[in-house]
Design a protein around this motif. Structure first.
Motif, PDB file in Angstrom:
ATOM      1  N   ALA A 159      40.329  40.971  37.843  1.00  0.00           N
ATOM      2  CA  ALA A 159      39.691  40.295  38.967  1.00  0.00           C
ATOM      3  C   ALA A 159      38.241  39.967  38.664  1.00  0.00           C
ATOM      4  N   GLU A 160      37.525  40.862  38.019  1.00  0.00           N
ATOM      5  CA  GLU A 160      36.155  40.595  37.588  1.00  0.00           C
ATOM      6  C   GLU A 160      35.848  41.479  36.388  1.00  0.00           C
ATOM      7  N   ALA A 161      34.872  41.078  35.609  1.00  0.00           N
ATOM      8  CA  ALA A 161      34.554  41.846  34.402  1.00  0.00           C
ATOM      9  C   ALA A 161      33.130  41.572  33.969  1.00  0.00           C
ATOM     10  N   LYS A 162      32.553  42.516  33.259  1.00  0.00           N
ATOM     11  CA  LYS A 162      31.219  42.335  32.691  1.00  0.00           C
ATOM     12  C   LYS A 162      31.326  41.611  31.353  1.00  0.00           C
ATOM     13  N   ALA A 163      30.206  41.020  30.947  1.00  0.00           N
ATOM     14  CA  ALA A 163      30.189  40.264  29.700  1.00  0.00           C
ATOM     15  C   ALA A 163      30.574  41.141  28.511  1.00  0.00           C
TER      16      ALA A 163
END
Length: 484
Positions: free
Chosen positions: A438-442
């Motif tokens: 759903a979301e993630a850090k670089a």
């Protein structure tokens, strides 16, 4: 695993299937079960509907435990499914914002269980491509049956062929290389036929006579005999240096001016692949060493491609060398998961006898360390990490080796610059990762695509400018997700 608190941000893809299931267990669930098991595995969500904009919305299932009980009863029924690949922890009830849904995590089936089919009919074998299930072709079904065998494909004794199929020069060359690699070996004094029998290139048929094995035919046969057994057999090496020319140099197995077998192709292709590899000046005693870790990795990659090919498959084996990359594509999928192959320690070659033949002349790794070594060498060189992809219809495995530096300042990316170095393939990889997360850090995305976080953020900024990705938070807490 899905972050259920952000389920509305997910979409159906080759690993996720949503079904509303308010009317009971959907009949189509079994096609998806078969498809996930025969492809990469996936998650089936019951109690989740797909809206017009492709986003998800949960509904409260009135009796999720009843659905689970019905599912277990059917999946364990051999008249419905050929095999149950699930464990008890793979099916459970999940609460999402007060709604109760059922999650079914279907793992990728081990090759010995494939093909996973339904309704007691092998013709009802499915696979997953994109966000849909499709019925396998006869060719795909047969490929899975071949891979399920305990014996590797190349151990078959070809009783309709005799010893005349062997190319004498190929056998002579191989024996010479083996003498250099293993001087004084116990097989060294054997006559050719007995040597080939020990090697596994020859077997004893039901008639009590010697015949070539599939491995022997592929490694040392002549192309015109090889295609009698492997009708679509084709080996192709291309150099594509000029954009205006389809290829600037080419080696094909059907040219008729050489044997066309796997053994000879290996050395012809390898000698072309290494022509542009820089060799630092290094001495061991009074002898210059011209072999580097990159040479070793290329040998491993080429051997891996050849010993894992399904030579009954379509489209042949194709090696393409460009100025900045090499791609190696072979018919047939991975017999183990790609992640397991990258981790190492697991070896499951499609053509085990051929791998043994390469091993005896110091080519290839049996202990499952070959692919990890390739990744290690590319990481040490500071190049973009290798990419392994599987393709369906027809089934192929593709290894891409790029020679681009991951932190090349000269290729810094500027938004809107027509000469941007961001490749479509990298952006697709990022989108695919954010589809599953759903979301993630670089940093997480960077690890997945094999780049440094700073370079990955350049790719993400491009996707933000295109309206595909949005960023939330600032500095160290910044995360990325697909735009709703």
């Amino acid at each position: 695993m899905i972050d259920f608190s952000k389920i509305e941000q997910y979409r159906e893809n080759n690993r996720i299937e949503a079904k509303k299931a308010l009317g009971g267990l959907p009949k189509s669930i079994w096609e998806t079960y078969s498809a996930f098991a025969n492809t990469y595995g996936g998650i089936i969500l019951l109690g989740v509907e797909e809206l017009a904009d492709k986003s998800f919305r949960t509904v409260d299932l009135p009796d999720p435990e009843k659905l689970i009980k019905e599912f277990w009863n059917i999946v364990n029924n051999p008249n419905k499914t050929s095999v149950n690949v699930l464990s008890s922890k793979d099916v459970f009830v999940q609460e999402v914002d007060g709604d109760h849904i059922v999650v079914i995590n279907v793992p990728r089936a081990e090759r010995s269980y494939k093909p996973v089919y339904v309704d007691g009919n092998p013709l009802c074998t499915y696979r997953r491509n994109g966000e849909g299930d499709y019925r396998c072709t006869k060719e795909e079904y047969q490929a899975m049956v071949r891979d399920a065998s305990v014996k590797t494909q190349d151990m078959l004794v070809l009783e309709e062929m005799d010893m005349d199929v062997f190319n004498k020069e190929s056998v002579r060359s191989y024996r010479q290389r083996m003498r250099l690699s293993r001087p004084g070996h116990v097989w060294e004094a054997l006559e050719d036929e007995d040597f080939l029998l020990k090697l596994g290139a020859v077997g004893i048929g039901s008639d009590g006579k010697k015949h070539p094995t599939s491995a022997g035919l592929l490694m040392f046969g002549n192309e015109y005999d090889i295609v009698r057994e492997f009708n679509t057999y084709f080996l192709d090496y291309q150099e594509q240096y000029d954009a205006d020319t389809r290829w600037t140099d080419r080696i094909i197995s059907s040219s008729g001016d050489w044997s066309g077998n796997v053994y000879d192709f290996y050395f012809r292709a390898y000698n072309k692949l290494i022509q542009d590899i820089k060799v630092p000046f290094k001495m061991e005693g009074s002898v210059r060493v011209d072999d580097t870790s990159v040479h070793q990795a290329l040998r491993e990659a080429l051997a891996n491609c050849l010993v894992n090919a399904d030579y009954y498959g379509r489209q042949g084996l194709v090696i393409i060398k460009k100025r900045d990359a090499i791609t190696m594509a072979n018919p047939g999928g991975f017999r183990i998961g790609i992640d397991a192959a990258k981790s190492g320690g697991v070896s499951d070659p499609r053509n085990g006898a051929m791998l043994k033949m390469f091993n005896l002349i110091d080519i290839g790794e049996r202990a499952g360390s070959g692919i990890p070594n390739i990744f290690r060498v590319w990481r040490e060189q500071g190049w973009v990490m290798p990419a392994i992809t599987e393709q369906l219809e027809p089934e192929r495995t593709i290894l891409t080796l790029c020679f681009e530096k991951t932190a090349d300042k000269k290729s810094a990316i500027k938004i809107g610059d027509k000469k941007s170095a961001i490749s479509t393939k990298m952006k697709e990889s990022i989108i695919g990762y954010l589809t599953d997360h759903a979301e993630a850090k670089a940093s997480s995305i960077a690890e997945y695509i094999g780049l440094k976080p700073s370079r990955t953020r350049d790719y993400l900024n491009e996707l933000i400018a295109e309206g595909i990705v949005v960023a939330e938070g600032g500095n160290r807490n910044r995360s990325y997700k697909l735009k709703s």
